[in-house]
Design a protein around this motif. Structure first.
Motif, PDB file in Angstrom:
ATOM      1  N   LYS A 483       0.835  -1.208   0.000  1.00  0.00           N
ATOM      2  CA  LYS A 483       0.000   0.000   0.000  1.00  0.00           C
ATOM      3  C   LYS A 483       0.867   1.255   0.000  1.00  0.00           C
ATOM      4  O   LYS A 483       0.572   2.238  -0.710  1.00  0.00           O
ATOM      5  CB  LYS A 483      -0.913  -0.020   1.235  1.00  0.00           C
ATOM      6  CG  LYS A 483      -1.980   1.063   1.243  1.00  0.00           C
ATOM      7  CD  LYS A 483      -2.936   0.883   2.406  1.00  0.00           C
ATOM      8  CE  LYS A 483      -3.762  -0.388   2.223  1.00  0.00           C
ATOM      9  NZ  LYS A 483      -4.794  -0.523   3.298  1.00  0.00           N
ATOM     10  N   LEU A 484       1.953   1.216   0.768  1.00  0.00           N
ATOM     11  CA  LEU A 484       2.865   2.355   0.816  1.00  0.00           C
ATOM     12  C   LEU A 484       3.543   2.565  -0.541  1.00  0.00           C
ATOM     13  O   LEU A 484       3.630   3.697  -1.040  1.00  0.00           O
ATOM     14  CB  LEU A 484       3.918   2.128   1.908  1.00  0.00           C
ATOM     15  CG  LEU A 484       4.987   3.217   2.068  1.00  0.00           C
ATOM     16  CD1 LEU A 484       4.345   4.541   2.478  1.00  0.00           C
ATOM     17  CD2 LEU A 484       6.031   2.791   3.096  1.00  0.00           C
ATOM     18  N   ILE A 485       3.998   1.486  -1.146  1.00  0.00           N
ATOM     19  CA  ILE A 485       4.673   1.586  -2.452  1.00  0.00           C
ATOM     20  C   ILE A 485       3.709   2.091  -3.514  1.00  0.00           C
ATOM     21  O   ILE A 485       4.062   2.916  -4.361  1.00  0.00           O
ATOM     22  CB  ILE A 485       5.253   0.211  -2.840  1.00  0.00           C
ATOM     23  CG1 ILE A 485       6.426  -0.141  -1.915  1.00  0.00           C
ATOM     24  CG2 ILE A 485       5.711   0.193  -4.298  1.00  0.00           C
ATOM     25  CD1 ILE A 485       6.938  -1.555  -2.068  1.00  0.00           C
ATOM     26  N   GLU A 486       2.480   1.601  -3.465  1.00  0.00           N
ATOM     27  CA  GLU A 486       1.490   2.025  -4.459  1.00  0.00           C
ATOM     28  C   GLU A 486       1.189   3.509  -4.330  1.00  0.00           C
ATOM     29  O   GLU A 486       1.050   4.221  -5.333  1.00  0.00           O
ATOM     30  CB  GLU A 486       0.208   1.205  -4.276  1.00  0.00           C
ATOM     31  CG  GLU A 486      -0.800   1.411  -5.384  1.00  0.00           C
ATOM     32  CD  GLU A 486      -2.039   0.547  -5.209  1.00  0.00           C
ATOM     33  OE1 GLU A 486      -3.036   0.817  -5.893  1.00  0.00           O
ATOM     34  OE2 GLU A 486      -1.991  -0.385  -4.379  1.00  0.00           O
ATOM     35  N   ARG A 487       1.120   4.000  -3.102  1.00  0.00           N
ATOM     36  CA  ARG A 487       0.862   5.433  -2.908  1.00  0.00           C
ATOM     37  C   ARG A 487       2.025   6.294  -3.378  1.00  0.00           C
ATOM     38  O   ARG A 487       1.838   7.325  -4.015  1.00  0.00           O
ATOM     39  CB  ARG A 487       0.579   5.706  -1.441  1.00  0.00           C
ATOM     40  CG  ARG A 487      -0.789   5.224  -0.975  1.00  0.00           C
ATOM     41  CD  ARG A 487      -1.010   5.564   0.486  1.00  0.00           C
ATOM     42  NE  ARG A 487      -2.321   5.124   0.934  1.00  0.00           N
ATOM     43  CZ  ARG A 487      -2.762   5.271   2.187  1.00  0.00           C
ATOM     44  NH1 ARG A 487      -1.976   5.834   3.104  1.00  0.00           N
ATOM     45  NH2 ARG A 487      -3.978   4.854   2.517  1.00  0.00           N
ATOM     46  N   VAL A 488       3.240   5.848  -3.083  1.00  0.00           N
ATOM     47  CA  VAL A 488       4.424   6.639  -3.456  1.00  0.00           C
ATOM     48  C   VAL A 488       4.587   6.691  -4.964  1.00  0.00           C
ATOM     49  O   VAL A 488       4.744   7.763  -5.564  1.00  0.00           O
ATOM     50  CB  VAL A 488       5.683   6.060  -2.790  1.00  0.00           C
ATOM     51  CG1 VAL A 488       6.935   6.744  -3.342  1.00  0.00           C
ATOM     52  CG2 VAL A 488       5.608   6.221  -1.286  1.00  0.00           C
ATOM     53  N   PHE A 489       4.539   5.508  -5.623  1.00  0.00           N
ATOM     54  CA  PHE A 489       4.783   5.470  -7.065  1.00  0.00           C
ATOM     55  C   PHE A 489       3.533   5.819  -7.875  1.00  0.00           C
ATOM     56  O   PHE A 489       3.640   6.166  -9.037  1.00  0.00           O
ATOM     57  CB  PHE A 489       5.291   4.079  -7.465  1.00  0.00           C
ATOM     58  CG  PHE A 489       6.690   3.807  -7.031  1.00  0.00           C
ATOM     59  CD1 PHE A 489       7.771   4.270  -7.772  1.00  0.00           C
ATOM     60  CD2 PHE A 489       6.946   3.115  -5.859  1.00  0.00           C
ATOM     61  CE1 PHE A 489       9.064   4.029  -7.355  1.00  0.00           C
ATOM     62  CE2 PHE A 489       8.236   2.873  -5.431  1.00  0.00           C
ATOM     63  CZ  PHE A 489       9.302   3.330  -6.180  1.00  0.00           C
ATOM     64  N   GLY A 490       2.344   5.694  -7.251  1.00  0.00           N
ATOM     65  CA  GLY A 490       1.118   5.996  -7.982  1.00  0.00           C
ATOM     66  C   GLY A 490       1.027   7.457  -8.376  1.00  0.00           C
ATOM     67  O   GLY A 490       0.415   7.806  -9.385  1.00  0.00           O
ATOM     68  N   ARG A 491       1.623   8.350  -7.597  1.00  0.00           N
ATOM     69  CA  ARG A 491       1.576   9.774  -7.901  1.00  0.00           C
ATOM     70  C   ARG A 491       2.579  10.167  -8.985  1.00  0.00           C
ATOM     71  O   ARG A 491       2.471  11.221  -9.571  1.00  0.00           O
ATOM     72  CB  ARG A 491       1.871  10.575  -6.634  1.00  0.00           C
ATOM     73  CG  ARG A 491       0.853  10.341  -5.512  1.00  0.00           C
ATOM     74  CD  ARG A 491       1.289  11.052  -4.246  1.00  0.00           C
ATOM     75  NE  ARG A 491       0.355  10.811  -3.147  1.00  0.00           N
ATOM     76  CZ  ARG A 491       0.535  11.247  -1.903  1.00  0.00           C
ATOM     77  NH1 ARG A 491       1.618  11.966  -1.614  1.00  0.00           N
ATOM     78  NH2 ARG A 491      -0.364  10.979  -0.964  1.00  0.00           N
ATOM     79  N   LEU A 492       3.543   9.315  -9.224  1.00  0.00           N
ATOM     80  CA  LEU A 492       4.629   9.668 -10.137  1.00  0.00           C
ATOM     81  C   LEU A 492       4.565   8.928 -11.462  1.00  0.00           C
ATOM     82  O   LEU A 492       5.326   9.234 -12.374  1.00  0.00           O
ATOM     83  CB  LEU A 492       5.982   9.376  -9.472  1.00  0.00           C
ATOM     84  CG  LEU A 492       6.211  10.018  -8.090  1.00  0.00           C
ATOM     85  CD1 LEU A 492       7.539   9.540  -7.511  1.00  0.00           C
ATOM     86  CD2 LEU A 492       6.199  11.534  -8.193  1.00  0.00           C
ATOM     87  N   SER A 493       3.683   7.931 -11.577  1.00  0.00           N
ATOM     88  CA  SER A 493       3.713   7.107 -12.787  1.00  0.00           C
ATOM     89  C   SER A 493       2.321   6.562 -13.083  1.00  0.00           C
ATOM     90  O   SER A 493       1.349   6.848 -12.389  1.00  0.00           O
ATOM     91  CB  SER A 493       4.693   5.952 -12.588  1.00  0.00           C
ATOM     92  OG  SER A 493       4.369   5.238 -11.414  1.00  0.00           O
ATOM     93  N   GLY A 494       2.269   5.722 -14.125  1.00  0.00           N
ATOM     94  CA  GLY A 494       1.001   5.207 -14.595  1.00  0.00           C
ATOM     95  C   GLY A 494       0.608   3.901 -13.936  1.00  0.00           C
ATOM     96  O   GLY A 494       1.188   3.452 -12.943  1.00  0.00           O
ATOM     97  N   VAL A 495      -0.393   3.268 -14.571  1.00  0.00           N
ATOM     98  CA  VAL A 495      -0.990   2.061 -14.017  1.00  0.00           C
ATOM     99  C   VAL A 495      -0.003   0.903 -13.988  1.00  0.00           C
ATOM    100  O   VAL A 495       0.054   0.134 -13.020  1.00  0.00           O
ATOM    101  CB  VAL A 495      -2.239   1.671 -14.840  1.00  0.00           C
ATOM    102  CG1 VAL A 495      -2.809   0.334 -14.353  1.00  0.00           C
ATOM    103  CG2 VAL A 495      -3.295   2.757 -14.754  1.00  0.00           C
ATOM    104  N   LEU A 496       0.796   0.768 -15.061  1.00  0.00           N
ATOM    105  CA  LEU A 496       1.705  -0.375 -15.143  1.00  0.00           C
ATOM    106  C   LEU A 496       2.728  -0.384 -14.017  1.00  0.00           C
ATOM    107  O   LEU A 496       3.172  -1.438 -13.578  1.00  0.00           O
ATOM    108  CB  LEU A 496       2.423  -0.386 -16.499  1.00  0.00           C
ATOM    109  CG  LEU A 496       1.564  -0.787 -17.707  1.00  0.00           C
ATOM    110  CD1 LEU A 496       2.381  -0.719 -18.989  1.00  0.00           C
ATOM    111  CD2 LEU A 496       0.997  -2.181 -17.518  1.00  0.00           C
TER     112      LEU A 496
END
Length: 886
Positions: A483-496
């Motif tokens: 969940k933490l990784i998804e939040r951090v990288f979700g703001r900087l990149s796309g779905v993949l």
């Protein structure tokens, strides 16, 4: 109905060979490690037992003494004056064959015409007439010997050839007058390292004139008697109680016991063998714990595989439940499959265990040789009991691992079993419950470590509880990390980029178990690395501090009063006269008989041997002692002038000795108390020893010479030149080494001791790798349609491969991050709980950041490599085929 179920089971299993193979590999590796350790350990100890039977045969008791041996007059007094007939005198010592300098041989001197009832292995049975002739020659011809046929063949010797041997006093030649024929594999193993001579020849070759190593005693009948007999337990200052069946003796034993001098003991053959096993008990427990760790990791793999096999058939199980198949039938079906896998895996594991045991035998025997006692020519001995224990462990571990998925399959209703989301939501509810249970395991492990006293087994059990507790917590921690990784990288990149983390979370029923298995293996690796590094640094500091002299002269061999001791004294005088020598120190390693405080010398059950170091120190050698407490300036004066001893830390720990306590030592003049005035660090062995000044020793015991002499050179002296001068004074196996050479040799022994630990640790990591690989292969089959949809909407095969590799990398990263604090806890437990309880050592904790990086890299690399094949296979799957898969 049962035939339909069995057919459905077979058809499904045959369609998933990868999962079957990986489950079998997990079982096989876990069983193999456990069996190999058991086989190698028992074979090493069995080699020691068989070597004793080479000259003891069926002897029931043995008269033994400390260094210096027994006066041969004792044998005459017992046999002639006291009328005890079934006695067999023995002289034995170790020699080396010049043609094969790395091969040690046990030279045994015997009375060739002693009672045949002893049934010693060396006795010749092929031809009685030939036997009598050979035994007569053995007595009448000097320097004659018997060796085995296999030894003669290996050394290229024939009858009447000369065998050149190296003793600690020089080179000798023995004429081979006969060959011994082994009756079976056991006797062949023992005879391969045996040279048999008569007593006179052995005394001459070993320079044990007028001395015996032991006297074997054969008592045919047992009768009640009030007196007891000492059990020879070198690891304890006070002998353990002898079993009831050994407490009844004929009057002959009372006569023998009364005739013994102060430095001798009468022991039962069985108790002496048991004492040697007791010495290695801690070492054996630690090895078996490592084997069980591998089996524990294997259990996670089995659980993961069986969960996949159950969940992959959720539609089939749902359909079967809808048409009337009962919960019990489903449960029996899954358990039956697990038993089949367990049987195959265990069978393969037994074969692998035997092969692995052969390799571990060398490592274990080497460690026992280095720390405990000499083992000759150990070979792998396979017994049905050991194989049975391994098979039972493999089947039991498999059944325990399969119970959760089997129960889960029976609990889900026919409707919900068809819905995958129900499975994952159910697992997430279980994860919350597992967090609470993990807390109980962790707290229980800590409490067990604190409250289990000196128990090694309970200390190891506390580590297993802690590991299991953190493993149960791993799925919840994994969800938090994702969940933490998804939040951090979700703001900087796309779905993949966000998808790998979501995939790990979505399949937590499988990924969580794989990550837990990898975490356990990596945390154990980190913990053992930190422990080994701390121990290595502690030992290195201790060796460097202890080596105060510039050169050390080693004087190996049996220590004897009289001529041999005088030779050592003359050598020391010659060393002192060398121009470059400033001062000398010396040490004698010997065995002394101890008695419990307040017990009279006649209470044989309360006396035993303990190892002692007799020091002759100087101002430069005294700082080499690292005391575990504060000392004052009076300690060394008391050590030299008063009836005192200092003891090593392992001795103090195992015997419960404190400063101010008194240890009673048996002398020829009677029992004398020696006060303990100091406790010092020593890592040369885990049984420990006491130390006294040479002045104190000479007051109560005969001079036995020296085991080593320390040479302190004058300032500016060329040490290499001085070493060459000393070498010219030495004979036989005597040698001189610099302090640096001894330091290097000591560290090589250390590395040898921990080689087996390294080996077992990597085996655990290999099993964890298989676990991750198994989980990813399972996910491959379950995601075929899902990944086909991704391909259909435009995701390329390369992107898909990166996606899957990213998922496995995240799994490895999470496993590594969780393993770091768990590894620290394991290291702490090993250093301050397990190793102190096992060996009596304390050591400093040395932090090495490289170990953390290596552990993290191991988890990442293992998980990434395990995902390569599934990634390639998924990427190569055509979208149309994937969409049709369901």
């Amino acid at each position: 109905m049962s035939s339909v179920l069995n057919r459905a089971s077979r058809n499904f299993l045959w369609r998933h060979p990868w999962q079957l193979a990986l489950a079998i590999v997990g079982i096989a590796l876990g069983v193999a490690v456990v069996i190999s350790i058991d086989l190698a350990m028992e074979s090493s100890l069995n080699a020691f037992d068989q070597a004793g039977k080479a000259f003891s045969g069926v002897a029931t008791h043995r008269i033994i003494a400390g260094d210096g041996g027994l006066d041969e007059k004792l044998y005459r007094r017992l046999r002639v004056d006291e009328g005890i007939q079934k006695l067999s005198p023995v002289v034995n010592g170790y020699v080396f064959v010049s043609k094969q300098t790395d091969a040690g041989f046990n030279l045994i001197g015997i009375d060739p015409f002693i009672e045949k009832s002893f049934q010693s292995i060396w006795q010749i049975r092929k031809n009685e007439n030939t036997s009598v002739e050979l035994l007569t020659r053995l007595i009448t011809e000097p320097n004659t010997a018997l060796i085995s046929e296999q030894t003669a063949s290996r050394l290229g010797l024939n009858i009447e050839d000369d065998l050149t041997i190296d003793t600690d006093r020089g080179e000798r030649r023995l004429k081979i007058i006969g060959l011994l024929s082994p009756n079976n594999a056991v006797s062949e193993q023992v005879l391969s390292r045996l040279i048999v001579t008569d007593i006179a020849t052995a005394q001459e070759v070993l320079e044990m004139f007028g001395r015996l190593s032991s006297i074997e005693v054969l008592i045919d009948e047992y009768q009640p008697e009030a007196a007891t007999i000492s059990a020879y337990t070198p690891s304890l200052m006070i002998a353990k109680p002898v079993p009831d069946r050994l407490l009844a003796y004929t009057p002959s034993l009372s006569i023998i016991r009364k005739a013994l001098p102060g430095n001798a003991l009468l022991v039962s053959a069985e108790s002496q063998s048991q004492a040697m096993r007791e010495m290695t008990r801690a070492f054996s427990i630690n090895l078996k714990a490592l084997g069980l760790l591998s089996l524990l990791v294997g259990m996670f793999l089995i659980y993961n595989t069986m969960t996949f096999l159950v969940m992959q058939r959720r539609r089939l199980i749902g359909s079967l439940r809808s048409i009337g198949v009962t919960r019990r039938q489903i449960f029996k079906l899954i358990i039956g499959e697990a038993l089949l896998l367990a049987a195959i895996g265990t069978l393969i594991g037994i074969v692998l265990g035997i092969a692995l045991g052969q390799g571990l035998l060398y490592l274990i025997s080497g460690t026992i040789n280095a720390i405990y006692f000499r083992i000759d020519a150990a070979s792998l001995m396979i017994t049905p009991l050991q194989i049975g224990k391994g098979a039972l462990l493999g089947i039991t571990a498999t059944l325990l691992a399969v119970l959760p998925p089997a129960i889960e399959a029976t609990r889900i209703s026919p409707v919900t079993v068809l819905v995958r989301s129900q499975l994952e939501s159910g697992i997430r509810r279980l994860i919350k419950a597992a967090n609470l249970i993990s807390g109980v395991f962790i707290l229980g492990g800590m409490a067990l470590a604190l409250l289990s006293g000196k128990s090694i087994a309970l200390g190891l059990a506390s580590i297993f509880l802690l590991l299991f507790g953190f493993a149960m917590m791993t799925p919840a921690l994994t969800l938090m990390f994702m969940k933490l990784i998804e939040r951090v990288f979700g703001r900087l990149s796309g779905v993949l980029v966000r998808l790998p983390a979501r995939m790990v979370s979505a399949e937590i029923s499988r990924t969580g178990i794989a990550i837990a298995a990898l975490m356990i293996a990596v945390s154990a690796t980190i913990g053992m690395d930190l422990m080994i590094g701390s121990f290595r640094q502690t030992v290195a500091d201790w060796v460097q501090t202890s080596l105060r002299a510039d050169l050390y002269v080693s004087l190996p061999g049996e220590k004897m009063p009289g001529a041999r001791a005088e030779q050592d004294q003359r050598l020391k005088a010659k060393l002192a006269e060398l121009q470059g020598v400033k001062i000398l120190s010396s040490v004698l390693h010997t065995d002394i008989v101890t008695a419990k405080e307040g017990v009279s010398a006649g209470a044989a059950a309360e006396i035993d041997f303990t190892k002692a170091a007799v020091f002759e120190l100087n101002e430069k050698s005294r700082p080499g002692f690292i005391f575990k407490h504060k000392t004052d300036n009076t300690l060394w004066n008391r050590f030299e002038q008063q009836q005192t001893v200092i003891v090593t830390e392992p001795y103090a720990y195992h015997q419960g000795v404190k400063i101010g306590d008194k240890i009673r030592l048996q002398t020829d003049q009677g029992s004398e108390p020696f006060e303990v005035i100091g406790i010092y660090a020593d890592y040369s062995g885990d049984q420990g020893h006491l130390a006294m000044s040479r002045r104190n020793y000479r007051h109560y015991w005969p001079d036995l010479g020296y085991s080593g002499i320390g040479v302190y050179a004058k300032d500016g002296v060329d040490l290499q030149q001085l070493e060459n001068q000393i070498n010219k004074l030495l004979t036989g196996q005597q040698s001189v080494k610099s302090d640096q050479a001894i330091y290097k040799a000591s560290m090589e022994v250390f590395e040898q001791i921990f080689t087996i630990t390294e080996t077992l640790r990597w085996l655990s990591a290999a099993i964890a790798f298989v676990g991750v690989f198994s989980a990813l292969m399972a996910l491959q089959f379950e995601r075929t349609r899902q990944l086909g949809i991704l391909r259909a909407i435009g995701v390329t095969s390369g992107q898909l491969a990166i996606l899957i590799t990213g998922e496995t990398g995240l799994m490895g990263l999470v496993a590594g991050l969780i393993a770091i604090p768990v590894g620290y806890i394991v290291a702490y437990m090993l250093i301050f709980v397990i190793y102190q309880r096992s060996f009596g050592w304390t050591m400093a904790f040395h932090f090495n950041p490289g170990v953390i990086y290596q552990g993290l890299a191991l988890a990442l690399i293992a998980a990434t490599l395990a995902g390569i094949l599934p990634a390639l296979k998924m990427a190569q799957t055509k979208p149309a085929e994937a969409l049709r898969s369901e």
